[in-house]
Write an enzyme that holds these catalytic residues in place. Structure first.
Site, PDB file in Angstrom:
ATOM      1  CG  HIS A 263       8.688   1.007  -3.087  1.00  0.00           C
ATOM      2  ND1 HIS A 263       8.908   0.385  -4.302  1.00  0.00           N
ATOM      3  CD2 HIS A 263       7.422   0.696  -2.709  1.00  0.00           C
ATOM      4  CE1 HIS A 263       7.812  -0.288  -4.623  1.00  0.00           C
ATOM      5  NE2 HIS A 263       6.900  -0.116  -3.697  1.00  0.00           N
TER       6      HIS A 263
ATOM      7  CB  SER B 190      -0.944  -0.027   1.203  1.00  0.00           C
ATOM      8  OG  SER B 190      -1.854  -1.094   1.062  1.00  0.00           O
TER       9      SER B 190
ATOM     10  CG  ASP C  45       5.015  -7.145  -4.814  1.00  0.00           C
ATOM     11  OD1 ASP C  45       5.982  -6.606  -4.248  1.00  0.00           O
ATOM     12  OD2 ASP C  45       3.856  -6.717  -4.709  1.00  0.00           O
TER      13      ASP C  45
ATOM     14  CG  HIS D 117       2.351   2.391  -4.366  1.00  0.00           C
ATOM     15  ND1 HIS D 117       3.417   3.244  -4.448  1.00  0.00           N
ATOM     16  CD2 HIS D 117       2.847   1.215  -3.910  1.00  0.00           C
ATOM     17  CE1 HIS D 117       4.514   2.602  -4.045  1.00  0.00           C
ATOM     18  NE2 HIS D 117       4.189   1.372  -3.710  1.00  0.00           N
TER      19      HIS D 117
END
Lengths: 332, 332
Positions: B219, B55, B110, B57
């Site tokens: 990030h 999260s 991910d 974004h």
């Protein structure tokens, strides 16, 4: 001054060119004047809607030009009212012979200049009327305003007026329902940081690293109180309490909600804010018809947000839900 | 740390509740897991699309759940991959028996977790395939990535895959056209400021008051170069040059454009950036089919932006223009 610009003189010209390049299906710019009009306009048989004001609040107002929304948006210099001759050109370009309604946000300079332009076009036989958006319950009278300021609630006003005009109501009818919407909309905001007008290169105001201002205006006008930052819920409680005191909503009433980011506040925080807004409405038995969360009326790079509520009746609800297709607001 | 939150532990829960409260017609949250799914789902007869990631974004990815877009979005902790069990629940909830395509942004964590969840649901007989979005041309390999990072181009991928799935293509067909879109999309960004992960309370990196970083990750992963801030046009020239070197667009080609704000960069600046993007494409004889300007994939409160280009052929164009109705992207 950390800005992604080329030079301070060209900010507005280049931004308007960038808007037109991005949204050619919706807007085009008039030559030699900072006015954006509907690409498919002027639309025959329809009351034309014109709004505008100082720039620096994008997507206001060019982002709201399109089907079911505005016909023309006048872009003044940053945080500066558009001049009467610009407004004159906007009205002339938008008018298709069915009258023009001007939506003015309540700033003294804007009212003066829009009224002057109204006088100019009336002398040419164009039928024009005005409404004044004054949704901000934070303060009575302010740096640039007599009465209440006009802020993000104007998005809802554009939507209602746009749908009424699109349905081919008369100028008198469009004005009446737009005024009803104005009477039914209330907003209030707060800020965590200032913004920098490119031409000055300096923050409009100073604020401490742990401070916030409740009721701040969208040009940095003073609010109610400067204090240490509180939790999101405490801040929302205060803004909603001021708004609800003024609206007198009853259980069973229905509203549209706008949680508007001023620019630097991230979307994840706006959603946290909306979570509390929605809880408060639920506690009061008020039904939320639709909610918008995002940046609908910004203040350059200011951090902060505002909440707007529009009380809906059957007529306003139907207009609210009517299709709209503008760069910054689409209703399917 | 100047954030509009209640406490660092509840940021994500409250934000997800705020998203669901704002967009009940589009999304609902699964119980006990941070997954947003289509309110009207699972949709019978349709390949299901699942995406997600850390999260911070927003509106990625919950804002892209809806008709013609995603069926489920998994929300990991801030800047942290979702866990396999969360992803497992998302796939299970989205699947309607026609297979599931997972859209993964290229971050090592991910990929690992999404692949693990894929194995889990495959053991239960669900047909699943994956695509990996790696649109960022700035750097090969990075802090959390082998190969190129996946950034804002993923919005276009969601749109193409969503339209393909909505038109009832098979899993193999949806994957093929989604992969074609991935092969045709390139992005690059830059940052003017860091962001602060609520749980740490500190900026991810330090950057001077007159500095920028070209090629910064979403990030805060290092980019190509830290240097004194340049003009908007110079910055766009560099990003576009890197993107176009990699895409090899010819005169007559057609693209979709995304000028994406990371959060604190005001919309007026994003439009100045788009003005230069559009000039460069025009100079090259490349036609711009549609442009999106705004905050489509943010990095908490980071200032900066990215540019994404998707090269369109007839098939991609048709899918691009198909109707979509999600909180953050609507195509009429």
């Amino acid at each position: 001054m950390k800005k992604l610009i080329n030079n301070v003189e060209n900010v507005l010209d280049e931004a308007l060119a960038g808007i037109c390049a991005a949204h050619p299906q919706h807007v085009k710019k008039l030559e030699n004047v900072n006015v954006l009009v509907r690409t498919d306009g002027p639309v025959k048989g329809k009351v034309a809607l014109v709004s505008g004001g100082g720039s620096g609040h994008e997507p206001l107002d060019g982002g709201y030009v399109g089907k079911g929304m505005l016909d023309a948006a006048v872009a003044g210099a940053i945080f500066t009212s558009p001049t009467p001759d610009q407004i004159y050109e906007a009205i002339k370009a938008a008018d298709s012979g069915n009258g023009v309604l001007i939506i003015i946000l309540n700033y003294t300079g804007d009212i003066m200049n829009f009224e002057m332009a109204k006088d100019m076009v009336e002398m040419e036989g164009i039928k024009v009327d005005t409404v004044i958006v004054n949704d901000d319950v934070a303060v009575e009278n302010s740096t640039y305003t007599a009465g209440r300021r006009g802020i993000a609630g104007t998005i809802f006003i554009n939507k209602i007026a746009g749908a009424a005009a699109e349905s081919r109501r008369s100028l008198e009818e469009v004005k009446a329902v737009t005024q009803k919407a104005i009477d039914n909309v209330r907003s209030m905001g707060m800020a965590l940081s200032s913004c920098i007008v490119p031409a000055s290169g300096k923050p409009i105001f100073e604020i401490g690293e742990d401070e916030m201002e409740i009721g701040m205006g969208v040009h940095g006008e003073p609010g109610i109180r400067r204090e240490k930052i509180k939790s999101a819920d405490e801040i929302v409680n205060e803004l909603m309490s001021k708004i609800l005191d003024d609206m007198k909503l009853a259980s069973g009433d229905e509203v549209a909600v706008l949680v508007n980011g001023l620019s630097s506040t991230p979307l994840i925080e706006l959603y946290i804010i909306n979570n509390r807004v929605s809880q408060i409405l639920k506690e009061k038995g008020v039904k939320t018809h639709k909610t918008f969360v995002g940046e609908y009326m910004t203040s350059l790079e200011m951090a902060g947000f505002s909440i707007s509520l529009l009380k809906l009746d059957a007529e306003l609800k139907e207009l609210f839900d009517a299709p709209a297709d503008s760069p910054a607001l689409k209703v399917l």
